[in-house]
Design a protein around this motif. Structure first.
Motif, PDB file in Angstrom:
ATOM      1  N   ALA A   1       0.829  -1.214   0.000  1.00  0.00           N
ATOM      2  CA  ALA A   1       0.000   0.000   0.000  1.00  0.00           C
ATOM      3  C   ALA A   1       0.861   1.263   0.000  1.00  0.00           C
ATOM      4  N   LEU A   2       1.949   1.274   0.783  1.00  0.00           N
ATOM      5  CA  LEU A   2       2.811   2.450   0.832  1.00  0.00           C
ATOM      6  C   LEU A   2       3.485   2.679  -0.519  1.00  0.00           C
ATOM      7  N   GLY A   3       4.001   1.617  -1.133  1.00  0.00           N
ATOM      8  CA  GLY A   3       4.611   1.764  -2.445  1.00  0.00           C
ATOM      9  C   GLY A   3       3.620   2.261  -3.474  1.00  0.00           C
ATOM     10  N   ASP A   4       2.420   1.714  -3.438  1.00  0.00           N
ATOM     11  CA  ASP A   4       1.353   2.133  -4.343  1.00  0.00           C
ATOM     12  C   ASP A   4       1.061   3.623  -4.178  1.00  0.00           C
ATOM     13  N   ALA A   5       0.943   4.077  -2.933  1.00  0.00           N
ATOM     14  CA  ALA A   5       0.621   5.482  -2.661  1.00  0.00           C
ATOM     15  C   ALA A   5       1.761   6.418  -3.079  1.00  0.00           C
ATOM     16  N   LEU A   6       3.010   6.000  -2.873  1.00  0.00           N
ATOM     17  CA  LEU A   6       4.136   6.829  -3.290  1.00  0.00           C
ATOM     18  C   LEU A   6       4.211   6.939  -4.808  1.00  0.00           C
ATOM     19  N   GLY A   7       3.855   5.856  -5.496  1.00  0.00           N
ATOM     20  CA  GLY A   7       3.911   5.856  -6.952  1.00  0.00           C
ATOM     21  C   GLY A   7       2.663   6.382  -7.627  1.00  0.00           C
ATOM     22  N   MET A   8       1.587   6.556  -6.862  1.00  0.00           N
ATOM     23  CA  MET A   8       0.321   7.039  -7.456  1.00  0.00           C
ATOM     24  C   MET A   8       0.494   8.341  -8.237  1.00  0.00           C
ATOM     25  N   PRO A   9       1.140   9.393  -7.682  1.00  0.00           N
ATOM     26  CA  PRO A   9       1.176  10.658  -8.410  1.00  0.00           C
ATOM     27  C   PRO A   9       2.115  10.674  -9.607  1.00  0.00           C
ATOM     28  N   THR A  10       2.951   9.638  -9.752  1.00  0.00           N
ATOM     29  CA  THR A  10       3.949   9.632 -10.828  1.00  0.00           C
ATOM     30  C   THR A  10       3.689   8.589 -11.897  1.00  0.00           C
TER      31      THR A  10
ATOM     32  N   PHE B   1      12.303  -6.338  -8.815  1.00  0.00           N
ATOM     33  CA  PHE B   1      13.286  -7.239  -8.195  1.00  0.00           C
ATOM     34  C   PHE B   1      14.657  -6.584  -8.146  1.00  0.00           C
ATOM     35  N   ALA B   2      15.031  -5.870  -9.210  1.00  0.00           N
ATOM     36  CA  ALA B   2      16.331  -5.194  -9.217  1.00  0.00           C
ATOM     37  C   ALA B   2      16.397  -4.110  -8.147  1.00  0.00           C
ATOM     38  N   ILE B   3      15.335  -3.338  -8.008  1.00  0.00           N
ATOM     39  CA  ILE B   3      15.295  -2.274  -7.000  1.00  0.00           C
ATOM     40  C   ILE B   3      15.324  -2.871  -5.592  1.00  0.00           C
ATOM     41  N   ALA B   4      14.555  -3.942  -5.394  1.00  0.00           N
ATOM     42  CA  ALA B   4      14.549  -4.597  -4.077  1.00  0.00           C
ATOM     43  C   ALA B   4      15.930  -5.130  -3.722  1.00  0.00           C
ATOM     44  N   ALA B   5      16.640  -5.651  -4.713  1.00  0.00           N
ATOM     45  CA  ALA B   5      17.983  -6.172  -4.456  1.00  0.00           C
ATOM     46  C   ALA B   5      18.954  -5.040  -4.116  1.00  0.00           C
ATOM     47  N   ARG B   6      18.886  -3.927  -4.856  1.00  0.00           N
ATOM     48  CA  ARG B   6      19.821  -2.808  -4.631  1.00  0.00           C
ATOM     49  C   ARG B   6      19.598  -2.140  -3.274  1.00  0.00           C
ATOM     50  N   PHE B   7      18.336  -1.933  -2.922  1.00  0.00           N
ATOM     51  CA  PHE B   7      18.003  -1.184  -1.699  1.00  0.00           C
ATOM     52  C   PHE B   7      17.444  -2.122  -0.617  1.00  0.00           C
ATOM     53  N   PHE B   8      17.999  -3.320  -0.548  1.00  0.00           N
ATOM     54  CA  PHE B   8      17.446  -4.365   0.307  1.00  0.00           C
ATOM     55  C   PHE B   8      17.294  -3.905   1.757  1.00  0.00           C
ATOM     56  N   ASP B   9      18.263  -3.188   2.264  1.00  0.00           N
ATOM     57  CA  ASP B   9      18.254  -2.797   3.679  1.00  0.00           C
ATOM     58  C   ASP B   9      17.700  -1.400   3.921  1.00  0.00           C
TER      59      ASP B   9
ATOM     60  N   THR C   1       2.948   0.436  -9.542  1.00  0.00           N
ATOM     61  CA  THR C   1       3.041  -1.025  -9.459  1.00  0.00           C
ATOM     62  C   THR C   1       4.445  -1.473  -9.113  1.00  0.00           C
ATOM     63  N   ILE C   2       5.460  -0.847  -9.703  1.00  0.00           N
ATOM     64  CA  ILE C   2       6.839  -1.212  -9.369  1.00  0.00           C
ATOM     65  C   ILE C   2       7.092  -0.978  -7.885  1.00  0.00           C
ATOM     66  N   ALA C   3       6.646   0.161  -7.376  1.00  0.00           N
ATOM     67  CA  ALA C   3       6.845   0.459  -5.950  1.00  0.00           C
ATOM     68  C   ALA C   3       6.007  -0.461  -5.067  1.00  0.00           C
ATOM     69  N   ALA C   4       4.791  -0.784  -5.505  1.00  0.00           N
ATOM     70  CA  ALA C   4       3.930  -1.668  -4.711  1.00  0.00           C
ATOM     71  C   ALA C   4       4.535  -3.058  -4.581  1.00  0.00           C
ATOM     72  N   ILE C   5       5.017  -3.617  -5.690  1.00  0.00           N
ATOM     73  CA  ILE C   5       5.624  -4.948  -5.650  1.00  0.00           C
ATOM     74  C   ILE C   5       6.901  -4.925  -4.807  1.00  0.00           C
ATOM     75  N   THR C   6       7.727  -3.894  -4.999  1.00  0.00           N
ATOM     76  CA  THR C   6       8.941  -3.756  -4.193  1.00  0.00           C
ATOM     77  C   THR C   6       8.593  -3.672  -2.710  1.00  0.00           C
ATOM     78  N   GLY C   7       7.576  -2.883  -2.380  1.00  0.00           N
ATOM     79  CA  GLY C   7       7.164  -2.727  -0.995  1.00  0.00           C
ATOM     80  C   GLY C   7       6.641  -4.008  -0.382  1.00  0.00           C
ATOM     81  N   ALA C   8       5.889  -4.772  -1.163  1.00  0.00           N
ATOM     82  CA  ALA C   8       5.361  -6.036  -0.652  1.00  0.00           C
ATOM     83  C   ALA C   8       6.485  -7.010  -0.323  1.00  0.00           C
ATOM     84  N   MET C   9       7.456  -7.115  -1.225  1.00  0.00           N
ATOM     85  CA  MET C   9       8.543  -8.074  -1.023  1.00  0.00           C
ATOM     86  C   MET C   9       9.443  -7.654   0.137  1.00  0.00           C
ATOM     87  N   LEU C  10       9.858  -6.394   0.171  1.00  0.00           N
ATOM     88  CA  LEU C  10      10.718  -5.945   1.258  1.00  0.00           C
ATOM     89  C   LEU C  10       9.958  -5.874   2.580  1.00  0.00           C
ATOM     90  N   GLY C  11       8.676  -5.528   2.526  1.00  0.00           N
ATOM     91  CA  GLY C  11       7.873  -5.485   3.740  1.00  0.00           C
ATOM     92  C   GLY C  11       7.687  -6.853   4.364  1.00  0.00           C
TER      93      GLY C  11
END
Length: 338
Positions: free
Chosen positions: A8-17, A252-260, A278-288
């Motif tokens: 949800a957080l990734g989705d909301a951050l990516g919503m305006p862009t 997946f690439a973004i999640a790997a780079r910014f894993f921590d 969607t990219i931010a939402a998927i990244t957020g789900a996996m890292l979350g």
């Protein structure tokens, strides 16, 4: 909780862009995204949406979650199709139909025309299945039952090799993370590699191959690049469109780079251009799923979760509790770890 909240957080951050170029994002938002923002009037899909609002990524994940809960883990696709049609009607009622992805739009139109459920999703190669896959990863431990549930969740709208691979990759990454496997991104790739292909053929590039390539690049050559250089390679060589072989590979690439640094990961994803929500939402789900809710900026997360409950009437705690009960169901998950 971290997986659904991160989505949800990734989705909301990516919503305006969403659907904007990186140059447009910098122009209209005075630089890269670092906080929740109101969508500008020039936003092509969600003009003037308020900061912290979520899109179809989060809403459809909750639709799928409720279907999994109601069906005790075994998705009834006739009922699921009805759920999606009801959701589409609600989107129309509030004037947000343009938030539907192209594959879902086309599939739901075919449903209304009487096309069979086995045929509606046969051309869906975009990321709609992957963006809503998180509940499958919560409800199932890694194994065949997870693979089957991911596949069933794709049949109506994304019944292609690409759609199913993308969905299963995200669900598996979430599930392995919940199991406590720090290497969950690579384990998800290995998991899908072992599965027989399902879904209709498409001439488009393999999601699995591109996810593996760009994730490995992010952990090797990509490490030597600064954030702007890293973004430029993703934009040029990977792509950030709604196609699952681009956006899921980018996530997946973004999640790997910014894993921590999950919050930085989501802000980067929201700024990269293309299908940013969607990219931010998927990244957020996996890292979350790995870091939990505490991995994200508390002020931003609290705002999104408050609006999720008050504006969208979505019950995060109740939904996750019920999905977790499915995960603990021995009949669904016995001998399911791989």
């Amino acid at each position: 909780m971290g997986a659904m909240a991160g989505l949800a957080l990734g989705d909301a951050l990516g919503m305006p862009t969403q659907s904007m170029s990186a140059e447009q994002i910098r122009q209209y938002y005075d630089g890269p995204i670092t906080k929740l923002m109101n969508a500008v009037p020039q936003q092509p899909i969600a003009p003037n949406m308020k900061a912290g609002a979520v899109t179809d990524d989060t809403e459809q994940a909750f639709v799928l979650a409720q279907r999994l809960i109601d069906d005790n883990g075994c998705i009834d696709n006739t009922r699921y199709a009805h759920d999606l049609l009801q959701w589409e009607a609600a989107m129309k009622a509030k004037g947000s139909l343009d938030l539907l992805g192209p594959s879902t739009k086309a599939a739901l139109q075919k449903l209304t025309e009487g096309v069979s459920l086995e045929e509606t999703g046969r051309f869906g190669t975009t990321n709609g299945g992957a963006m809503r896959a998180t509940p499958v990863g919560i409800a199932f431990r890694p194994g065949q039952a997870l693979a089957d549930a991911a596949w069933r969740s794709c049949v109506v709208t994304h019944n292609t090799v690409q759609g199913i691979e993308a969905t299963t990759l995200v669900a598996a990454a979430v599930s392995f993370a919940i199991e406590g496997e720090r290497d969950f991104l690579h384990l998800a790739v290995e998991f899908v590699q072992k599965l027989p292909q399902r879904g209709n053929w498409s001439a488009k590039a393999s999601v699995l191959a591109r996810v593996q390539y760009f994730m490995n690049w992010a952990e090797t050559d990509g490490c030597r690049l600064n954030d702007d250089e890293f973004a430029a390679v993703l934009q040029r060589d990977c792509g950030t469109s709604v196609e699952s072989n681009e956006s899921v590979a980018a996530a997946f690439a973004i999640a790997a780079r910014f894993f921590d640094d999950p919050t930085h990961a989501l802000c980067f994803a929201a700024s990269v251009g293309g299908d940013t929500d969607t990219i931010a939402a998927i990244t957020g789900a996996m890292l979350g799923a790995w870091h939990g809710m505490q991995g994200f900026d508390k002020t931003m997360l609290d705002q999104v979760l408050s609006q999720l409950a008050e504006d969208d009437h979505l019950d995060l705690v109740g939904t996750v509790t019920s999905l977790s009960a499915l995960r603990d169901d021995s009949a669904l998950n016995d001998a399911n770890i791989v």
